[in-house]
Design a protein around this motif. Structure first.
Motif, PDB file in Angstrom:
ATOM      1  N   ASP A   1      48.108 -26.207   8.652  1.00 14.24           N
ATOM      2  CA  ASP A   1      49.106 -27.170   8.188  1.00 14.24           C
ATOM      3  C   ASP A   1      49.026 -28.471   8.972  1.00 14.24           C
ATOM      4  O   ASP A   1      49.188 -29.561   8.408  1.00 14.24           O
ATOM      5  N   GLU A   2      48.778 -28.359  10.270  1.00 13.92           N
ATOM      6  CA  GLU A   2      48.654 -29.559  11.105  1.00 13.92           C
ATOM      7  C   GLU A   2      47.441 -30.389  10.682  1.00 13.92           C
ATOM      8  O   GLU A   2      47.516 -31.623  10.592  1.00 13.92           O
ATOM      9  N   TYR A   3      46.346 -29.717  10.406  1.00 13.84           N
ATOM     10  CA  TYR A   3      45.128 -30.417   9.978  1.00 13.84           C
ATOM     11  C   TYR A   3      45.339 -31.088   8.624  1.00 13.84           C
ATOM     12  O   TYR A   3      44.889 -32.214   8.397  1.00 13.84           O
ATOM     13  N   THR A   4      46.026 -30.416   7.727  1.00 11.43           N
ATOM     14  CA  THR A   4      46.346 -31.008   6.429  1.00 11.43           C
ATOM     15  C   THR A   4      47.135 -32.301   6.604  1.00 11.43           C
ATOM     16  O   THR A   4      46.836 -33.327   5.965  1.00 11.43           O
TER      17      THR A   4
ATOM     18  N   PHE B   1      34.733 -22.384  13.375  1.00 10.05           N
ATOM     19  CA  PHE B   1      35.792 -23.301  12.935  1.00 10.05           C
ATOM     20  C   PHE B   1      36.373 -22.844  11.602  1.00 10.05           C
ATOM     21  O   PHE B   1      37.598 -22.790  11.425  1.00 10.05           O
ATOM     22  N   ARG B   2      35.498 -22.493  10.657  1.00 11.03           N
ATOM     23  CA  ARG B   2      35.958 -22.032   9.346  1.00 11.03           C
ATOM     24  C   ARG B   2      36.826 -20.786   9.461  1.00 11.03           C
ATOM     25  O   ARG B   2      37.929 -20.727   8.903  1.00 11.03           O
ATOM     26  N   ASP B   3      36.355 -19.789  10.198  1.00 12.88           N
ATOM     27  CA  ASP B   3      37.081 -18.526  10.284  1.00 12.88           C
ATOM     28  C   ASP B   3      38.408 -18.694  11.018  1.00 12.88           C
ATOM     29  O   ASP B   3      39.404 -18.044  10.681  1.00 12.88           O
ATOM     30  N   TYR B   4      38.439 -19.576  12.018  1.00 14.95           N
ATOM     31  CA  TYR B   4      39.688 -19.816  12.743  1.00 14.95           C
ATOM     32  C   TYR B   4      40.723 -20.459  11.821  1.00 14.95           C
ATOM     33  O   TYR B   4      41.886 -20.041  11.793  1.00 14.95           O
ATOM     34  N   MET B   5      40.300 -21.450  11.062  1.00 15.11           N
ATOM     35  CA  MET B   5      41.243 -22.129  10.171  1.00 15.11           C
ATOM     36  C   MET B   5      41.726 -21.203   9.061  1.00 15.11           C
ATOM     37  O   MET B   5      42.857 -21.317   8.583  1.00 15.11           O
TER      38      MET B   5
ATOM     39  N   GLU C   1      41.143 -21.506   2.220  1.00 19.50           N
ATOM     40  CA  GLU C   1      42.251 -21.453   1.269  1.00 19.50           C
ATOM     41  C   GLU C   1      43.533 -21.976   1.911  1.00 19.50           C
ATOM     42  O   GLU C   1      43.892 -21.587   3.020  1.00 19.50           O
ATOM     43  N   GLY C   2      44.201 -22.890   1.211  1.00 22.41           N
ATOM     44  CA  GLY C   2      45.445 -23.457   1.708  1.00 22.41           C
ATOM     45  C   GLY C   2      45.292 -24.738   2.486  1.00 22.41           C
ATOM     46  O   GLY C   2      46.292 -25.363   2.865  1.00 22.41           O
ATOM     47  N   LEU C   3      44.057 -25.166   2.741  1.00 20.40           N
ATOM     48  CA  LEU C   3      43.817 -26.385   3.517  1.00 20.40           C
ATOM     49  C   LEU C   3      43.472 -27.540   2.587  1.00 20.40           C
ATOM     50  O   LEU C   3      42.582 -27.436   1.745  1.00 20.40           O
ATOM     51  N   ALA C   4      44.185 -28.659   2.740  1.00 19.96           N
ATOM     52  CA  ALA C   4      43.864 -29.859   1.967  1.00 19.96           C
ATOM     53  C   ALA C   4      42.522 -30.412   2.421  1.00 19.96           C
ATOM     54  O   ALA C   4      42.119 -30.246   3.572  1.00 19.96           O
ATOM     55  N   ALA C   5      41.823 -31.083   1.515  1.00 14.36           N
ATOM     56  CA  ALA C   5      40.476 -31.546   1.850  1.00 14.36           C
ATOM     57  C   ALA C   5      40.038 -32.674   0.940  1.00 14.36           C
ATOM     58  O   ALA C   5      40.578 -32.868  -0.155  1.00 14.36           O
ATOM     59  N   LYS C   6      39.028 -33.412   1.400  1.00 20.55           N
ATOM     60  CA  LYS C   6      38.295 -34.269   0.487  1.00 20.55           C
ATOM     61  C   LYS C   6      37.557 -33.340  -0.471  1.00 20.55           C
ATOM     62  O   LYS C   6      36.983 -32.343  -0.039  1.00 20.55           O
TER      63      LYS C   6
END
Length: 299
Positions: free
Chosen positions: A131-134, A119-123, A45-50
């Motif tokens: 935000d950096e990954y987005t 990876f999922r739980d950390y993000m 939730e909150g992460l931009a994605a394809k």
């Protein structure tokens, strides 16, 4: 036609799409399906994605999965085998403009299963990195709108850095216990008067070992709950100190130990039974202490 790379803001509908698709996958895999997870950026939730839903499945047998390729084809999936990752079965729907991807691993393949969950739980719990990954993904999508290799290469260093950090902090013990328990769960007829396997359980000892068991149902009072079966295996192997317990019903849902199992654990660890952790809800990792759900008159 090359894949068009688009990165959009988080959409709450992605979770519903995952849930709907997971039902189709479970229906095809049947009892071979041990666990199914929403992974990747659309699960955060909150992460931009394809807008591609990534689904990870843990199974008892990859060989049995291979026999379901035609069934997956009927619901729009290409069955691409390992597709670059040893021990994986990769499926995708939608071709170049794909909408779903499935990553199937054998339940014992913790290296692959664990890194995806870590990876999922950390993000999910680190807003700054999210935000950096987005930002990275949106910039790469603008720079490489039809170059998937350029897009993936551009975020590789960030992904590897976060994965390493996530794994260093990840406690996947509950997930290991759940997979170990489910791996022995299947309903079986032992005799005309005994059935087993409808419920499974796993216990973790203070030495870090996991013991599993299944329920044994008889025509009289001689049966045994899955939790006590797992504890019996623990005692047989010379251990007696329990740290964690998870019991799972036939639908894959965590359930609390019955009264008899709770009393058994109290008698086993009379001086410190309160510290035993019990998983009540695996999906949201709801955990209580045995002392919180045990009547004091048992002590």
């Amino acid at each position: 036609m090359s894949q068009h790379i688009t990165v959009i803001d988080y959409d709450p509908l992605w979770e519903r799409k995952y849930e709907e698709e997971s039902l189709l996958i479970k229906n095809i895999l049947g009892d071979n399906c041990i666990a199914i997870y929403h992974i990747g950026s659309t699960s955060v939730e909150g992460l931009a994605a394809k807008p591609i839903i990534d689904i990870m499945v843990a199974v008892k047998s990859l060989e049995k999965v291979d026999h379901t390729a035609a069934d997956f084809s009927k619901i729009g999936y290409e069955y691409l085998g390992e597709f670059g990752i040893a021990g994986r079965r990769y499926l995708r729907k939608g071709g170049d403009e794909r909408t779903y991807q499935i990553h199937i691993f054998q339940a014992e393949d913790w290296n692959n299963i664990g890194r995806h969950l870590a990876f999922r739980d950390y993000m999910r719990t680190h807003e700054k990195e999210r935000d950096e990954y987005t930002k990275i993904k949106k910039e790469l999508a603008r720079k490489f709108p039809y170059d998937i290799d350029g897009y993936c290469d551009g975020k590789e260093n960030f992904v590897q850095k976060i994965e390493k950090l996530a794994l260093s902090q990840f406690d996947g013990t509950w997930d290991k216990m759940y997979l170990a328990a489910r791996n022995v769960q299947y309903e079986r007829e032992i005799s005309s008067l005994i059935e087993a396997g409808g419920v499974c359980a796993a216990v973790l000892t203070n030495k870090g070992n996991i013991y599993v068991g299944v329920c044994i149902d008889t025509a009289c009072s001689l049966g045994m709950c899955a939790e006590r079966n797992a504890i019996a295996n623990m005692i047989t192997n010379g251990e007696k100190d329990i740290c964690r317990v998870i019991a799972v019903d036939s639908k894959g849902k965590a359930i609390p130990p019955c009264g008899a199992c709770r009393e058994f654990m109290v008698q086993l660890m009379a001086e410190n039974y309160q510290s035993i952790q019990i998983m009540l809800n695996y999906e949201n990792k709801e955990v209580v202490k045995l002392g919180d759900i045990t009547s004091s008159w048992w002590i």
